[in-house]
Design an enzyme around this catalytic site. Structure first.
Site, PDB file in Angstrom:
ATOM      1  N   GLY A   1       0.819  -1.199   0.000  1.00  0.00           N
ATOM      2  CA  GLY A   1       0.000   0.000   0.000  1.00  0.00           C
ATOM      3  C   GLY A   1       0.859   1.259   0.000  1.00  0.00           C
ATOM      4  O   GLY A   1       2.013   1.248   0.427  1.00  0.00           O
TER       5      GLY A   1
ATOM      6  N   HIS B   1      -1.396  -6.626  12.722  1.00  0.00           N
ATOM      7  CA  HIS B   1      -0.839  -6.138  11.459  1.00  0.00           C
ATOM      8  C   HIS B   1       0.518  -6.782  11.180  1.00  0.00           C
ATOM      9  O   HIS B   1       1.544  -6.122  11.058  1.00  0.00           O
ATOM     10  CB  HIS B   1      -0.700  -4.607  11.484  1.00  0.00           C
ATOM     11  CG  HIS B   1      -0.627  -4.006  10.104  1.00  0.00           C
ATOM     12  ND1 HIS B   1      -1.000  -2.702   9.841  1.00  0.00           N
ATOM     13  CD2 HIS B   1      -0.219  -4.523   8.908  1.00  0.00           C
ATOM     14  CE1 HIS B   1      -0.823  -2.441   8.544  1.00  0.00           C
ATOM     15  NE2 HIS B   1      -0.349  -3.537   7.968  1.00  0.00           N
TER      16      HIS B   1
END
Length: 316
Positions: free
Chosen positions: A72, A275
């Site tokens: 990302g 994460h």
């Protein structure tokens, strides 16, 4: 011509870097390794907060390439407006597919087979038997069919799933079958036993898994988010989880991390990992290969890989 290259990995730990540039190590420390105005190639520190990553960008008046080590780019987008025109922004396609694919399968299997319940039972010294759902024979929907979505499907195949449906921004055909456009998502959601989110965070995907999306999921379905936290509307998800209608496995959350008192921690049927889709032992070898390849291309004036956008270029 400026020739400084800022690296978040010590340059002496990366074999094969081309000669010519002055390599500077900066992994987000308070002090910059040199004048940001002399930086030509900026490799963004990995897994650092967005404000830290963009902090030097406003002073990088001669930068030509910004390279992330993540798939990302949302964490560097706030700094793009401060860069001169013509800067190429590249992502880390090819670095995280293996690790994220592994974690996605781990989250699915752990959730379906009740691994968190077994761990809690072990802590109590309790033998917790019973039947659990299998991944075999399930219909799986992958929302966000880029390289990570493809890697996830690669790992799903040996588990004898009944069907994999694929959704991306644009319709296309792959060797494995069709990729449906986002407009077909409402019709596909009710058929899926497992819905995997692996899409980038954009204005289109922010809040994509909201109340309407979640309400279309079948009873007992599992939502897996390995994309970005804000792709899911947390309030809407909590309502579904608390009703017991669906379950979820989340490697990313919104907010991230949730505060200690946040209800997401205690919601029924949710498994949360912190994460960790990318940071594994597989990261550094792949990240180093990417950097060596990109920097050799840069020095030799060859086309760079993974160019997401060029600042100042028209988006028409």
């Amino acid at each position: 011509m400026t020739a400084d290259v800022w690296l978040p990995i010590p340059p002496d730990e990366i074999e094969g870097l081309p000669e010519g540039p002055e390599y500077r190590f900066w992994d987000g420390g308070e002090d910059f390794p040199a004048d940001p105005a002399d930086c030509a190639f900026y490799v963004v520190p990995y897994m650092k907060p967005s404000p830290l990553c963009v902090r030097p960008m406003g002073r990088m008046s001669n930068v030509q390439v910004v390279q992330t080590l993540s798939a990302g780019i949302d964490h560097v987008e706030p700094g793009l407006g401060h860069l001169p025109a013509g800067v190429r922004l590249c992502n880390a396609r090819g670095v995280h597919e293996a690790s994220t694919g592994e974690l996605t399968l781990a989250l699915i299997l752990a959730s379906l087979r009740g691994i968190p319940d077994f761990v809690r039972a072990q802590d109590r010294g309790e033998w917790l038997g019973g039947f659990r759902p299998a991944l075999a024979d399930k219909n799986v929907l992958i929302v966000g069919y880029g390289s990570i979505g493809e890697a996830i499907e690669d790992r799903l195949v040996p588990f004898e799933v009944a069907r994999v449906a694929r959704v991306a921004r644009s319709e296309r055909t792959t060797a494995r079958g069709p990729v449906h456009p986002l407009t077909e998502l409402p019709a596909l959601l009710p058929e899926a036993d497992v819905v995997i989110l692996s899409t980038p965070l954009t204005e289109t995907t922010r809040g994509l898994a909201g109340a309407d999306f979640l309400s279309r999921m079948k009873d007992g379905a599992l939502l897996v988010n390995v994309a970005r936290g804000p792709v899911v509307d947390t309030k809407a998800l909590l309502a579904e989880l608390e009703s017991g209608r669906i379950t979820a496995a989340l490697d990313v959350t919104d907010p991230e991390p949730p505060a200690r008192e946040h209800p997401l921690w205690r919601a029924p049927g949710v498994l949360i990992s912190p994460h960790v889709g990318g940071p594994t032992s597989a990261f550094f070898p792949r990240a180093k290969r990417l950097l060596v390849d990109q920097l050799n291309r840069y020095v030799n004036r060859e086309p760079l890989r993974n160019v997401i956008l060029t600042t100042g270029a028209s988006t028409d």
